[in-house]
Write a protein that holds these residues in place. Sequence first.
Motif, PDB file in Angstrom:
ATOM      1  N   ARG A 165      23.009  52.698  43.548  1.00  0.00           N
ATOM      2  CA  ARG A 165      22.677  52.467  42.230  1.00  0.00           C
ATOM      3  C   ARG A 165      21.722  51.427  42.132  1.00  0.00           C
ATOM      4  O   ARG A 165      20.799  51.488  41.027  1.00  0.00           O
ATOM      5  N   LEU A 166      21.687  50.437  42.817  1.00  0.00           N
ATOM      6  CA  LEU A 166      20.762  49.447  42.709  1.00  0.00           C
ATOM      7  C   LEU A 166      19.099  49.955  42.979  1.00  0.00           C
ATOM      8  O   LEU A 166      18.346  49.637  42.427  1.00  0.00           O
ATOM      9  N   TYR A 167      19.210  50.772  44.019  1.00  0.00           N
ATOM     10  CA  TYR A 167      17.908  51.362  44.328  1.00  0.00           C
ATOM     11  C   TYR A 167      17.633  52.303  43.106  1.00  0.00           C
ATOM     12  O   TYR A 167      16.382  52.243  42.676  1.00  0.00           O
ATOM     13  N   TRP A 168      18.447  53.284  42.653  1.00  0.00           N
ATOM     14  CA  TRP A 168      18.180  54.072  41.663  1.00  0.00           C
ATOM     15  C   TRP A 168      17.715  53.380  40.140  1.00  0.00           C
ATOM     16  O   TRP A 168      16.683  53.986  39.787  1.00  0.00           O
ATOM     17  N   TYR A 169      18.065  52.351  39.879  1.00  0.00           N
ATOM     18  CA  TYR A 169      18.006  51.602  38.767  1.00  0.00           C
ATOM     19  C   TYR A 169      16.979  50.606  38.979  1.00  0.00           C
ATOM     20  O   TYR A 169      16.511  50.090  37.905  1.00  0.00           O
ATOM     21  N   THR A 170      16.162  50.490  40.014  1.00  0.00           N
ATOM     22  CA  THR A 170      15.124  49.472  40.229  1.00  0.00           C
ATOM     23  C   THR A 170      13.911  50.526  40.673  1.00  0.00           C
ATOM     24  O   THR A 170      13.123  50.676  39.937  1.00  0.00           O
ATOM     25  N   ALA A 199      10.937  57.071  28.703  1.00  0.00           N
ATOM     26  CA  ALA A 199      11.542  55.759  29.223  1.00  0.00           C
ATOM     27  C   ALA A 199      11.037  54.663  28.147  1.00  0.00           C
ATOM     28  O   ALA A 199      12.137  53.744  28.018  1.00  0.00           O
ATOM     29  N   LEU A 200       9.936  54.478  27.800  1.00  0.00           N
ATOM     30  CA  LEU A 200       9.458  53.606  27.051  1.00  0.00           C
ATOM     31  C   LEU A 200       9.698  53.955  25.508  1.00  0.00           C
ATOM     32  O   LEU A 200       9.803  52.980  24.454  1.00  0.00           O
ATOM     33  N   GLU A 201       9.345  55.196  25.205  1.00  0.00           N
ATOM     34  CA  GLU A 201       9.196  55.308  23.692  1.00  0.00           C
ATOM     35  C   GLU A 201      10.514  56.094  22.796  1.00  0.00           C
ATOM     36  O   GLU A 201      10.404  56.077  21.628  1.00  0.00           O
ATOM     37  N   SER A 202      11.159  56.791  23.568  1.00  0.00           N
ATOM     38  CA  SER A 202      12.405  57.375  22.857  1.00  0.00           C
ATOM     39  C   SER A 202      13.357  56.512  22.335  1.00  0.00           C
ATOM     40  O   SER A 202      13.743  55.453  23.184  1.00  0.00           O
ATOM     41  N   PRO A 219      27.246  54.455  37.146  1.00  0.00           N
ATOM     42  CA  PRO A 219      26.958  55.692  37.735  1.00  0.00           C
ATOM     43  C   PRO A 219      25.459  56.371  37.332  1.00  0.00           C
ATOM     44  O   PRO A 219      25.219  55.793  36.035  1.00  0.00           O
ATOM     45  N   TYR A 220      24.766  57.291  37.927  1.00  0.00           N
ATOM     46  CA  TYR A 220      23.538  57.818  37.284  1.00  0.00           C
ATOM     47  C   TYR A 220      23.678  59.290  37.330  1.00  0.00           C
ATOM     48  O   TYR A 220      24.403  59.840  38.026  1.00  0.00           O
ATOM     49  N   ARG A 221      22.866  59.649  36.587  1.00  0.00           N
ATOM     50  CA  ARG A 221      22.481  61.257  36.433  1.00  0.00           C
ATOM     51  C   ARG A 221      21.275  61.798  37.207  1.00  0.00           C
ATOM     52  O   ARG A 221      20.468  61.079  37.224  1.00  0.00           O
ATOM     53  N   ILE A 222      21.164  62.546  38.288  1.00  0.00           N
ATOM     54  CA  ILE A 222      19.806  63.243  38.950  1.00  0.00           C
ATOM     55  C   ILE A 222      19.331  64.520  38.282  1.00  0.00           C
ATOM     56  O   ILE A 222      18.386  64.772  38.834  1.00  0.00           O
ATOM     57  N   ASP A 223      20.004  64.974  37.296  1.00  0.00           N
ATOM     58  CA  ASP A 223      19.360  66.236  36.719  1.00  0.00           C
ATOM     59  C   ASP A 223      18.844  66.172  35.433  1.00  0.00           C
ATOM     60  O   ASP A 223      18.486  67.351  34.896  1.00  0.00           O
ATOM     61  N   ASP A 224      18.629  65.092  34.704  1.00  0.00           N
ATOM     62  CA  ASP A 224      18.041  64.944  33.500  1.00  0.00           C
ATOM     63  C   ASP A 224      17.101  63.550  33.585  1.00  0.00           C
ATOM     64  O   ASP A 224      17.587  62.788  34.241  1.00  0.00           O
ATOM     65  N   PHE A 225      16.584  63.243  32.546  1.00  0.00           N
ATOM     66  CA  PHE A 225      16.110  61.896  31.922  1.00  0.00           C
ATOM     67  C   PHE A 225      17.309  61.015  31.937  1.00  0.00           C
ATOM     68  O   PHE A 225      18.443  61.561  31.589  1.00  0.00           O
ATOM     69  N   GLN A 226      16.983  59.854  32.228  1.00  0.00           N
ATOM     70  CA  GLN A 226      18.271  58.966  32.339  1.00  0.00           C
ATOM     71  C   GLN A 226      18.727  58.569  31.123  1.00  0.00           C
ATOM     72  O   GLN A 226      17.974  58.388  30.027  1.00  0.00           O
ATOM     73  N   GLU A 227      19.976  58.047  31.068  1.00  0.00           N
ATOM     74  CA  GLU A 227      20.677  57.867  29.795  1.00  0.00           C
ATOM     75  C   GLU A 227      20.579  56.171  29.434  1.00  0.00           C
ATOM     76  O   GLU A 227      20.685  55.644  28.365  1.00  0.00           O
ATOM     77  N   ARG A 228      20.155  55.529  30.465  1.00  0.00           N
ATOM     78  CA  ARG A 228      19.872  54.277  30.392  1.00  0.00           C
ATOM     79  C   ARG A 228      18.955  53.457  31.530  1.00  0.00           C
ATOM     80  O   ARG A 228      19.148  54.079  32.488  1.00  0.00           O
TER      81      ARG A 228
END
Length: 260
Positions: A165-170, A199-202, A219-228
């Motif tokens: 998750r650290l890799y994912w979110y950084t 990521a910047l404007e929405s 947790p993270y999702r791999i199938d769509d734009f990120q929720e956070r």
Amino acid sequence: MLPNAPVVKPASDDWTVPQDWEAYRPEDHAVWDTLFARQCALLPGRVAPQFLAGLDVLRLSRPGIPDFAELSERLMARTGWQVVAVPGLVPEDVFFEHLANRRFVAGRFIRRRDQLDYLQEPDVFHDVFGHVPLLADPVFADYMQAYGEGGLRSIKFGMLDRLARLYWYTVEFGLIATEEGLRIYGAGIVSSFGETRYALESDVPERLPFELMRVMRTPYRIDDFQERYFVIPDFGTLLRATRDTDFAPVYGALRGLGDY
Ligand code: PHE
Ligand code: FE
């Protein structure tokens, strides 16, 4: 290589294969050039300045998909990193071992022209355009090496899923606060035309300050734009919170805590 070709372990112990640059077709290079031009037009004012500073390591003697040998020579001179080709996803310990030795593993296939906007597995555009420019930054380069060492250690603690998750979110989806404003630096955003703006404007996603425990419990999702997204103040802070922190007590604490 075809995107859907089955991944079989190559003969080499470290899973690397020759890039086989001569095998790319003119259309493959044209797809790279299209994606490259599109992102280069979009990124100024949106991406971390360190990424823009590193972009010229990708401007090689020939246009099109970079030849990893020439690219590695350039990168090696700057930060001691190399780029090596692999046939697709490799086992985690193999991946970490490469990072710990300052080798970035990259897929060698490129998406088709009808997949410019979306692709499920990382291709050479994501891997090289997305990841390599920041490997030319000395601080980020050290973070990636430390992550490889930390990855090998996380396996022994049975904590690989949390460290991922650290890799994912950084590395993949990180944002950074600069004096000029919020910027993207994660490769998953930087290599995506749609997510760069989202990521910047929405108004939809959350943007939270980077906090190690919070990240490793999310947790993270791999199938769509990120929720956070998580926002770091600068790469030095990220390095100190990770490389210079013993994760043994962090992993201990995580065992008693649930996910967000
Ligand atoms: N310092 C971490 C540990 O003790 C390793 C690490 C470094 C993790 C950098 C992530 C990034 O395991
Ligand atoms: Fe990636």
